[in-house]
Enzyme design. Structure first.
Site, PDB file in Angstrom:
ATOM      1  N   SER A  69      94.432 -10.709  56.383  1.00  8.19           N
ATOM      2  CA  SER A  69      93.410  -9.842  55.785  1.00  8.19           C
ATOM      3  C   SER A  69      93.621  -8.394  56.242  1.00  8.19           C
ATOM      4  O   SER A  69      93.771  -8.129  57.443  1.00  8.19           O
ATOM      5  CB  SER A  69      92.034 -10.363  56.234  1.00  8.19           C
ATOM      6  N   SER A 121      86.857   2.000  49.371  1.00 12.54           N
ATOM      7  CA  SER A 121      85.753   2.830  48.882  1.00 12.54           C
ATOM      8  C   SER A 121      85.277   3.880  49.869  1.00 12.54           C
ATOM      9  O   SER A 121      84.576   4.800  49.477  1.00 12.54           O
ATOM     10  CB  SER A 121      84.581   1.942  48.498  1.00 12.54           C
ATOM     11  N   HIS A 149      86.789  -1.282  42.980  1.00  9.43           N
ATOM     12  CA  HIS A 149      86.615   0.164  42.797  1.00  9.43           C
ATOM     13  C   HIS A 149      87.620   0.757  41.814  1.00  9.43           C
ATOM     14  O   HIS A 149      87.752   1.974  41.731  1.00  9.43           O
ATOM     15  CB  HIS A 149      86.689   0.880  44.153  1.00  9.43           C
ATOM     16  N   THR A 177      84.396  -6.445  39.817  1.00  8.65           N
ATOM     17  CA  THR A 177      82.938  -6.440  39.625  1.00  8.65           C
ATOM     18  C   THR A 177      82.602  -5.965  38.218  1.00  8.65           C
ATOM     19  O   THR A 177      83.366  -5.204  37.616  1.00  8.65           O
ATOM     20  CB  THR A 177      82.245  -5.515  40.654  1.00  8.65           C
ATOM     21  N   LYS A 180      80.098  -1.862  38.664  1.00  3.52           N
ATOM     22  CA  LYS A 180      80.391  -0.451  38.954  1.00  3.52           C
ATOM     23  C   LYS A 180      80.784   0.234  37.641  1.00  3.52           C
ATOM     24  O   LYS A 180      79.919   0.597  36.858  1.00  3.52           O
ATOM     25  CB  LYS A 180      81.420  -0.350  40.073  1.00  3.52           C
ATOM     26  N   THR A 209      74.347 -22.230  41.281  1.00  2.00           N
ATOM     27  CA  THR A 209      73.501 -21.049  41.113  1.00  2.00           C
ATOM     28  C   THR A 209      73.352 -20.724  39.625  1.00  2.00           C
ATOM     29  O   THR A 209      74.268 -20.986  38.835  1.00  2.00           O
ATOM     30  CB  THR A 209      74.082 -19.854  41.916  1.00  2.00           C
ATOM     31  N   THR A 210      72.187 -20.178  39.270  1.00  4.64           N
ATOM     32  CA  THR A 210      71.927 -19.815  37.877  1.00  4.64           C
ATOM     33  C   THR A 210      72.968 -18.810  37.399  1.00  4.64           C
ATOM     34  O   THR A 210      73.307 -17.879  38.128  1.00  4.64           O
ATOM     35  CB  THR A 210      70.515 -19.197  37.770  1.00  4.64           C
ATOM     36  N   THR A 295      79.358   1.297  58.551  1.00  3.70           N
ATOM     37  CA  THR A 295      80.142   1.333  57.303  1.00  3.70           C
ATOM     38  C   THR A 295      81.477   2.025  57.526  1.00  3.70           C
ATOM     39  O   THR A 295      82.490   1.653  56.930  1.00  3.70           O
ATOM     40  CB  THR A 295      79.328   2.043  56.198  1.00  3.70           C
TER      41      THR A 295
HETATM   42  N1  PLP Z   1      84.398  -5.582  46.986  1.00  3.35           N
HETATM   43  C1  PLP Z   1      84.338  -4.289  47.374  1.00  3.35           C
HETATM   44  C2  PLP Z   1      85.592  -3.629  47.835  1.00  3.35           C
HETATM   45  C3  PLP Z   1      83.124  -3.584  47.336  1.00  3.35           C
HETATM   46  O1  PLP Z   1      83.066  -2.301  47.750  1.00  3.35           O
HETATM   47  C4  PLP Z   1      81.960  -4.238  46.890  1.00  3.35           C
HETATM   48  C5  PLP Z   1      80.701  -3.463  46.858  1.00  3.35           C
HETATM   49  O2  PLP Z   1      79.900  -3.417  46.040  1.00  3.35           O
HETATM   50  C6  PLP Z   1      82.075  -5.597  46.488  1.00  3.35           C
HETATM   51  C7  PLP Z   1      83.296  -6.229  46.561  1.00  3.35           C
HETATM   52  C8  PLP Z   1      80.896  -6.346  46.007  1.00  3.35           C
HETATM   53  O3  PLP Z   1      80.730  -6.148  44.627  1.00  3.35           O
HETATM   54  P1  PLP Z   1      79.281  -6.290  43.973  1.00  3.35           P
HETATM   55  O4  PLP Z   1      78.552  -5.013  44.203  1.00  3.35           O
HETATM   56  O5  PLP Z   1      79.533  -6.581  42.523  1.00  3.35           O
HETATM   57  O6  PLP Z   1      78.598  -7.440  44.667  1.00  3.35           O
END
Ligand code: PLP
Length: 336
Positions: A69, A121, A149, A177, A180, A209-210, A295
């Site tokens: 990782s 990010s 991102h 995602t 965003k 989950t729904t 963060t």
């Molecule tokens: N992966 C990364 C790199 C992120 O910055 C985020 C933040 O939102 C996610 C996954 C999680 O995505 P989601 O907001 O759709 O839960």
């Protein structure tokens, strides 16, 4: 979205396997698979859930697997890897040589999974996807790429950095995602039909989950289709980010170098970071988020600016003038 809302109601009404499946869910998965050039895709209720469910399931169900990782991976990938309880190694951020060193420590016969993001990010830096995949291939490892991102924002059809860099076919799994650039909510993974079926059948975060409200799935579908056909938003977005970086630098504000649309401005102190944001809001009516520990590492506290394609030159100017004023007021150091 409105049409789907009227036809299907507000919620999905159940899990994907028990009455919560619909035509629009399947169309969205087909569109996502096509976006990333994969056989199949699977949607989850968020990007976080997609990472947690996919990684924890893959790394739990594949006997003897070892996970590698990137040190800066997002909390959702870390959660998935932790929840799998698989053996893991953390390699230095965006460092193919360190990844190779880590992979070399593990016996050749064991299955391996390398996890990383494309655009990070908080710094806005971008992974050398091709090089990381080269190293993974040398050691027979699978790869898992988070394009959260970058989806919609990079590549000729919005397929992300992997598409932009001509390496979209390389990662074993691409994750993204809908929340965003695509403007609704939800997450997904794309990969081979067998891998997607495997996760569909084994990932508790998918099964129990729904499912996503159909109207939101319809919104994401429309956004993907639009961004596959139009690069106007992407071009404008990059131009806005470049203008913002140039104007901040010209004003002597310590903008951190970044090759993406993410524009961090270094402050290096948590109290001052919050104070800058408070002053900017109170004196200039501009809201910017302070980014503090945990963060980002201590001592690298920052503002993180992300212009949209619709911010005008006047908007950017107002921000630079406001920030400059706050910098003077709080006697912060200018960049030389
Ligand atoms: N992966 C990364 C790199 C992120 O910055 C985020 C933040 O939102 C996610 C996954 C999680 O995505 P989601 O907001 O759709 O839960």
């Amino acid at each position: 979205m409105e049409e789907t809302l009227r036809a299907a109601g507000a919620g999905a009404g159940g899990t994907r396997n028990i009455s919560g499946n619909s035509h629009v869910h399947l169309m969205l998965e087909q569109e996502l698979a096509d976006l990333h050039g994969r056989e199949a895709a699977l949607i989850f209720t968020s990007g976080y859930v997609a990472n947690d469910a996919a990684l924890s399931t893959l790394a739990r169900e594949l006997p003897g697997i070892v996970v590698f990782s990137d040190a800066y991976n997002h909390a959702s990938m870390i959660a998935g890897i932790r929840n799998s309880r698989a053996e893991k190694y953390i390699f230095r951020h965006n460092d193919p040589a360190d990844l190779a060193r880590c992979l070399d420590r593990v016996p050749a016969g064991r299955p391996k999974l390398v996890c990383f993001e494309s655009v990070y990010s908080m710094d806005g830096d971008i992974a050398p996807i091709g090089e990381l995949c080269d190293v993974a291939d040398r050691f027979g490892a699978m790869t898992y790429l988070d394009e959260v991102h970058a989806v919609g924002l990079y590549g000729p059809r919005g397929g992300g950095i992997a598409e932009r860099d001509g390496v979209m076919h390389r990662p074993t799994v691409i994750q993204g995602t809908l929340g965003k650039a695509l403007g609704t909510i939800g997450g997904y993974i794309a990969g081979s039909a067998a891998l997607v079926d495997f996760l569909r059948s084994h990932a508790p975060g998918f099964i129990f989950t729904t499912s996503l409200p159909p109207a939101l799935a319809a919104g994401a579908l429309a956004a993907i289709r639009h961004l596959k056909a139009s690069s106007a938003e992407r071009d404008l977005h990059q131009r806005r980010a470049a203008t913002l970086k140039r104007r901040l630098a010209e004003a002597g504000l310590p903008v951190m170098p970044s090759p993406s649309h993410i524009v961090p401005v270094l402050i290096g102190d948590p109290v001052l970071c919050k104070a800058v944001c408070d002053e900017l809001l109170q004196r200039h009516r501009i809201y910017v988020q302070p980014i503090n520990y945990p963060t980002v590492p201590r001592g690298t506290e920052r503002l993180r600016l992300t212009p949209t394609p619709l911010h005008s030159d006047a908007d950017i100017e107002a921000l630079v003038v406001g920030l400059s004023d706050v910098w003077t007021q709080l006697t912060l150091r200018r960049a030389s």
